[in-house]
Write a protein that holds these residues in place. Structure first.
Motif, PDB file in Angstrom:
ATOM      1  N   GLY A  13     -34.234-137.828 -24.966  1.00 27.95           N
ATOM      2  CA  GLY A  13     -34.982-136.822 -25.035  1.00 27.95           C
ATOM      3  C   GLY A  13     -35.650-136.591 -26.061  1.00 27.95           C
ATOM      4  N   TRP A  14     -36.628-135.533 -26.331  1.00 23.80           N
ATOM      5  CA  TRP A  14     -37.221-135.528 -27.429  1.00 23.80           C
ATOM      6  C   TRP A  14     -37.367-133.989 -27.699  1.00 23.80           C
ATOM      7  N   VAL A  15     -37.855-133.817 -28.968  1.00 24.64           N
ATOM      8  CA  VAL A  15     -37.860-132.294 -29.418  1.00 24.64           C
ATOM      9  C   VAL A  15     -39.338-132.177 -30.123  1.00 24.64           C
ATOM     10  N   HIS A  16     -40.056-130.875 -29.841  1.00 22.82           N
ATOM     11  CA  HIS A  16     -41.432-130.985 -30.482  1.00 22.82           C
ATOM     12  C   HIS A  16     -41.320-129.607 -31.077  1.00 22.82           C
ATOM     13  N   THR A  17     -41.846-129.595 -32.276  1.00 19.86           N
ATOM     14  CA  THR A  17     -41.886-128.137 -33.119  1.00 19.86           C
ATOM     15  C   THR A  17     -43.396-127.865 -33.085  1.00 19.86           C
ATOM     16  N   ALA A  18     -43.377-126.434 -32.954  1.00 19.53           N
ATOM     17  CA  ALA A  18     -44.956-126.078 -32.908  1.00 19.53           C
ATOM     18  C   ALA A  18     -44.644-124.658 -34.218  1.00 19.53           C
ATOM     19  N   GLY A  19     -45.210-125.005 -35.376  1.00 24.73           N
ATOM     20  CA  GLY A  19     -45.261-124.079 -36.369  1.00 24.73           C
ATOM     21  C   GLY A  19     -44.065-124.411 -37.392  1.00 24.73           C
ATOM     22  N   PRO A  20     -43.928-123.776 -38.483  1.00 26.24           N
ATOM     23  CA  PRO A  20     -43.003-124.029 -39.563  1.00 26.24           C
ATOM     24  C   PRO A  20     -41.560-123.477 -39.094  1.00 26.24           C
ATOM     25  N   VAL A  21     -40.436-124.130 -39.660  1.00 20.06           N
ATOM     26  CA  VAL A  21     -39.133-123.558 -39.450  1.00 20.06           C
ATOM     27  C   VAL A  21     -39.221-122.074 -40.066  1.00 20.06           C
ATOM     28  N   ARG A  22     -38.628-121.158 -39.314  1.00 22.03           N
ATOM     29  CA  ARG A  22     -38.468-119.794 -39.615  1.00 22.03           C
ATOM     30  C   ARG A  22     -37.111-119.376 -39.600  1.00 22.03           C
ATOM     31  N   ARG A  23     -36.709-118.084 -40.032  1.00 25.69           N
ATOM     32  CA  ARG A  23     -35.300-117.633 -39.606  1.00 25.69           C
ATOM     33  C   ARG A  23     -35.290-117.394 -38.103  1.00 25.69           C
ATOM     34  N   GLU A  24     -36.190-116.867 -37.504  1.00 20.10           N
ATOM     35  CA  GLU A  24     -35.967-116.596 -36.075  1.00 20.10           C
ATOM     36  C   GLU A  24     -37.215-117.649 -35.343  1.00 20.10           C
ATOM     37  N   MET A  25     -36.765-118.404 -34.313  1.00 21.21           N
ATOM     38  CA  MET A  25     -37.864-119.460 -33.539  1.00 21.21           C
ATOM     39  C   MET A  25     -37.505-119.156 -32.132  1.00 21.21           C
ATOM     40  N   LEU A  26     -38.570-119.597 -31.086  1.00 19.73           N
ATOM     41  CA  LEU A  26     -38.339-119.500 -29.813  1.00 19.73           C
ATOM     42  C   LEU A  26     -37.877-120.818 -29.477  1.00 19.73           C
ATOM     43  N   LEU A  27     -37.140-121.140 -28.309  1.00 16.86           N
ATOM     44  CA  LEU A  27     -36.872-122.334 -27.711  1.00 16.86           C
ATOM     45  C   LEU A  27     -37.408-122.370 -26.275  1.00 16.86           C
ATOM     46  N   MET A  69     -33.408-121.633 -40.571  1.00 15.06           N
ATOM     47  CA  MET A  69     -33.284-120.851 -39.269  1.00 15.06           C
ATOM     48  C   MET A  69     -32.067-120.379 -38.820  1.00 15.06           C
ATOM     49  N   GLU A  70     -31.865-119.279 -38.617  1.00 14.36           N
ATOM     50  CA  GLU A  70     -30.571-118.513 -38.028  1.00 14.36           C
ATOM     51  C   GLU A  70     -30.620-117.821 -36.831  1.00 14.36           C
ATOM     52  N   ARG A  71     -31.595-117.961 -36.126  1.00 13.48           N
ATOM     53  CA  ARG A  71     -31.691-117.206 -34.593  1.00 13.48           C
ATOM     54  C   ARG A  71     -32.691-118.023 -33.716  1.00 13.48           C
ATOM     55  N   LEU A  72     -32.248-118.293 -32.476  1.00 15.09           N
ATOM     56  CA  LEU A  72     -33.274-118.644 -31.433  1.00 15.09           C
ATOM     57  C   LEU A  72     -33.435-117.758 -30.170  1.00 15.09           C
ATOM     58  N   ARG A  73     -34.712-117.425 -29.689  1.00 13.84           N
ATOM     59  CA  ARG A  73     -34.865-116.742 -28.423  1.00 13.84           C
ATOM     60  C   ARG A  73     -35.101-117.723 -27.388  1.00 13.84           C
ATOM     61  N   THR A  74     -34.353-118.078 -26.584  1.00 18.17           N
ATOM     62  CA  THR A  74     -34.470-118.852 -25.321  1.00 18.17           C
ATOM     63  C   THR A  74     -35.740-118.365 -24.589  1.00 18.17           C
ATOM     64  N   CYS A  75     -36.518-119.076 -24.081  1.00 18.83           N
ATOM     65  CA  CYS A  75     -37.914-118.917 -23.216  1.00 18.83           C
ATOM     66  C   CYS A  75     -38.069-119.888 -22.270  1.00 18.83           C
ATOM     67  N   PHE A  76     -36.980-120.133 -21.420  1.00 12.15           N
ATOM     68  CA  PHE A  76     -37.296-120.921 -20.317  1.00 12.15           C
ATOM     69  C   PHE A  76     -37.807-120.399 -19.037  1.00 12.15           C
ATOM     70  N   ASP A  77     -38.346-121.283 -18.401  1.00 11.60           N
ATOM     71  CA  ASP A  77     -39.272-120.874 -17.117  1.00 11.60           C
ATOM     72  C   ASP A  77     -38.235-119.859 -16.395  1.00 11.60           C
TER      73      ASP A  77
END
Length: 127
Positions: A13-27, A69-77
């Motif tokens: 598996g791979w991980v792609h990041t769009a944008g800088p690391v922030r306190r809150e990010m979307l997954l 990074m402290e928090r993720l918001r999951t955004c799965f289909d």
């Protein structure tokens, strides 16, 4: 993958990041989707191929937590509502987030749009 064959190769598996690391990010599922959502929202995203691909995600998020990074918001289909295979994998992923110490919430949108990228494109075109 062909791990069942002599000298076969396994799929990673791979991980792609769009944008800088922030306190809150979307997954989100999919690197291109992450890039599209970033374009429309300016949010920073972490993308994996699917909810089952969490081995590399765990490594990346452990590092991102060290970077603040402290928090993720999951955004799965949104088809996760109808796909009975997703809830079990999703729960495993949430356990990994708990173990790392990352708080999380789920981002929901109109299920008429499968992916958050589709939804953001629709909103972007409407102004």
């Amino acid at each position: 993958s062909s791990t069942d064959r002599i000298e076969g190769a396994g799929a990673k598996g791979w991980v792609h990041t769009a944008g800088p690391v922030r306190r809150e990010m979307l997954l989100i599922e999919g690197g291109l989707k992450a890039d599209i959502v970033r374009h429309y929202t300016g949010q920073s995203l972490v993308a994996i191929p699917g909810v089952n691909m969490i081995t590399e995600l765990e490594k990346v998020l452990t590092e991102y937590k060290k970077q603040g990074m402290e928090r993720l918001r999951t955004c799965f289909d949104m088809d996760f509502i109808r796909n009975h295979h997703v809830p079990e994998a999703y729960e495993k992923m949430l356990k990994v987030l708990d173990e790392i110490g990352i708080r999380y919430t789920t981002y929901l949108w109109d299920p008429m749009y499968k992916g958050l990228d589709d939804y953001m494109q629709k909103l972007g075109k409407e102004g």
